[in-house]
Design an enzyme around this catalytic site. Structure first.
Site, PDB file in Angstrom:
ATOM      1  N   SER A 164       0.802  -1.230   0.000  1.00 36.55           N
ATOM      2  CA  SER A 164       0.000   0.000   0.000  1.00 36.55           C
ATOM      3  C   SER A 164       0.832   1.276   0.000  1.00 36.55           C
ATOM      4  CB  SER A 164      -0.946  -0.023   1.201  1.00 36.55           C
ATOM      5  OG  SER A 164      -1.724  -1.185   1.132  1.00 36.55           O
ATOM      6  N   ARG A 179       8.035   6.135  -3.433  1.00 38.13           N
ATOM      7  CA  ARG A 179       8.413   6.757  -2.153  1.00 38.13           C
ATOM      8  C   ARG A 179       7.604   6.081  -1.053  1.00 38.13           C
ATOM      9  NH1 ARG A 179       4.189  10.280  -3.731  1.00 38.13           N
ATOM     10  NH2 ARG A 179       5.390  11.167  -5.433  1.00 38.13           N
ATOM     11  N   ASP A 218      -4.089  -1.933  -1.519  1.00 43.41           N
ATOM     12  CA  ASP A 218      -5.314  -2.192  -0.761  1.00 43.41           C
ATOM     13  C   ASP A 218      -6.547  -1.646  -1.471  1.00 43.41           C
ATOM     14  OD1 ASP A 218      -4.449   0.395  -0.334  1.00 43.41           O
ATOM     15  OD2 ASP A 218      -4.451   0.283   1.842  1.00 43.41           O
TER      16      ASP A 218
END
Length: 500
Positions: A164, A179, A218
């Site tokens: 996620s 990132r 997710d």
């Protein structure tokens, strides 16, 4: 001036200051129109090839990441698959048995991510993915010991990996980390393929039979899970009048995904688009990564508290600015900053002479959870006693009845702004995809997951109200069904592995 007069003057000043803050948190219908139009503009920009010299990591626009999932389940799928889910605080490994009748059963093991993996900047990718593989091994020993014992002779077990965090995904089973957002700071993972890192550690720890075949997040998982469990997924043929169109998360973080026409995803190479269309595939799931909406702050409402949280207290200043106004991770932090500020102005909590004397929990960032705000939000007890107890338990903070009235006003302003902003991406996607006008009735389902949308009192009602005030209008809002999609990161990842 008598003590009484002084007290009344202070009270008036408090009310005035709080009312001003509440005004600053208001999202007007005009602002909803402006934000929705800009969101659509940013979606279009994100679907196009990036400008020369731009990368996903440097671009401030919406990432609009192709998920390489070109179909949605209809509830008839069967099989046993593995799913792994790396979230902000836990790692979960599951074995999902799809029954083929919109239902499933599951075995799972959840492990808290050790603090040293989250806080220590010297941690390496091997440390993190080694931990994930060790937990996977513990799960296999408990639930699939026979397969584990067979070693290399075992039948391959497909695993869908819910990751996620923003990745630059180049196929269903590969993606490099752009990132970190929530929690992690592991610098050497950035730019690496997270599927490869996990697969290498699984093989190194004696689990060659596990094949990481799908990388998802997710949000995509929430969408797929909702499609599988919804009785309306085959609405075109079944005669039902609503169908799933968006998967979204409003919890610790926030994000969403939807089905886009492959022809419109011009950032995909032309030959890949032609190949998919030749195979009869017309749509692909797009992971919007809408936490990054308007990182340039051209249109997002911004208070001085938002600036402090982003610049001084968050791990990723300048990024995920939409998320910092909407998600559960930040709602309590906004309130905490306001309370500290009002104290410094001599307006609240004046039993403490200086900031140093304030309870430590109140001066510690991210100590106030959105759960506390949810208790305050609906407190209708005499003297707001529930609020008093919540603040004592969570912050060791005693308050007066007058202060609690003002604190409740602030809580309601913060949550309303969150819910109103949450409506923007939903309205934008429904308008951009023309989802409400595709056929007679045109009713749609939005699969939602996350603690805020599921448990925060009144959040869904406020979100719906904002949809009615948005360019969708009241008539459009009535066609939208918000459904709670259970366990997207487990079942959804398994469904992703199934199509791989």
């Amino acid at each position: 001036m008598s003590f009484d007069d002084l007290h009344k003057a202070t009270e008036r000043a408090v009310i005035q200051a709080v009312d001003q803050i509440c005004d600053d948190f208001e999202v007007t219908p005009e602002k909803l129109d402006e934000l929705t139009a800009y969101f659509i503009e940013q979606m279009e920009k994100g679907l196009a090839p990036p400008k020369e010299g731009h990368t996903l990591a440097s671009d401030k626009g919406l990432p609009m990441i192709p998920a390489f999932v070109t179909g949605s389940p209809n509830g008839t799928e069967r099989g046993v698959l593995l799913a792994a889910d790396l979230g902000g605080t836990n790692f979960r490994i599951c074995s999902v048995n799809l029954h083929g009748d919109h239902t499933f059963s599951m075995e799972q093991m959840k492990s808290k991510i050790p603090d040293d993996l989250l806080d220590d900047e010297n941690v390496t990718s091997d440390d993190l993915f080694g931990f994930l593989a060790r937990r996977t091994l513990a799960f296999m020993k408990k639930y699939h010991p026979d397969e584990l014992a067979k070693g290399k002779d075992a039948k391959p077990m497909k695993l869908g990996f819910t990751f996620s965090y923003p990745v630059d995904q180049t196929s269903l089973n590969s993606g490099t980390l752009i990132r970190w957002t929530k929690g992690f700071r592991i610098a050497d993972t950035v730019g690496k393929d997270v599927v490869q890192l996990y697969q290498e550690q699984l093989s190194a720890q004696g689990m060659p039979m596990i094949k990481v075949v799908a990388l998802t997040n997710d949000t995509v998982g929430t969408y797929l899970s909702h499609c599988y469990t919804s009785d309306n997924t085959d609405s075109m043929t079944s005669g039902e009048i609503s169908e799933p169109v968006i998967g979204c998360i409003f919890g610790t973080g926030t994000n969403g995904c939807y089905m886009e026409e492959i022809n419109k995803i011009t950032k995909l190479p032309q030959e890949l688009r032609d190949k998919l269309i030749k195979e009869g595939k017309t749509h692909m799931i797009i992971n919007v990564e809408w936490g990054s909406f308007d990182n340039e702050l051209k249109h997002l409402p911004t208070t001085k508290y938002d600036v402090v949280i982003d610049q001084k207290l968050s791990t990723n200043p300048g990024f995920h600015l939409f998320e910092k106004r909407v998600s559960g991770m930040f709602l309590g932090e906004v309130l905490r900053n306001i309370l500290v500020d009002l104290h410094s102005q001599g307006l609240l909590l004046q039993q403490y002479r200086s900031k140093e004397q304030l309870p430590r929990h109140l001066t510690t960032p991210f100590q106030l959870s959105s759960e506390v705000l949810s208790h305050i939000e609906i407190d209708d007890s005499t003297g707001l006693r529930e609020t008093e107890l919540s603040l004592l338990q969570s912050l060791r903070l005693p308050t007066t009845p007058t202060e609690r009235v003002q604190i409740q006003k602030l809580v309601r302003a913060i949550s309303r702004r969150s819910a109103y902003l949450a409506a923007v991406p939903l309205a934008a996607i429904l308008i951009k995809t023309n989802a409400l006008n595709k056929r007679y009735h045109g009713e749609v389902e939005i699969g939602c997951d996350g603690s805020v949308v599921e448990y925060y009192p009144g959040f869904r009602s406020m979100l719906r109200h904002a949809l009615a005030l948005s360019p969708l209008g009241a008539e459009g809002e009535r066609k939208v069904h918000l459904k709670i999609a259970k366990d997207g990161s487990g079942v959804g990842a398994a469904l992703c592995a199934l199509v791989a």
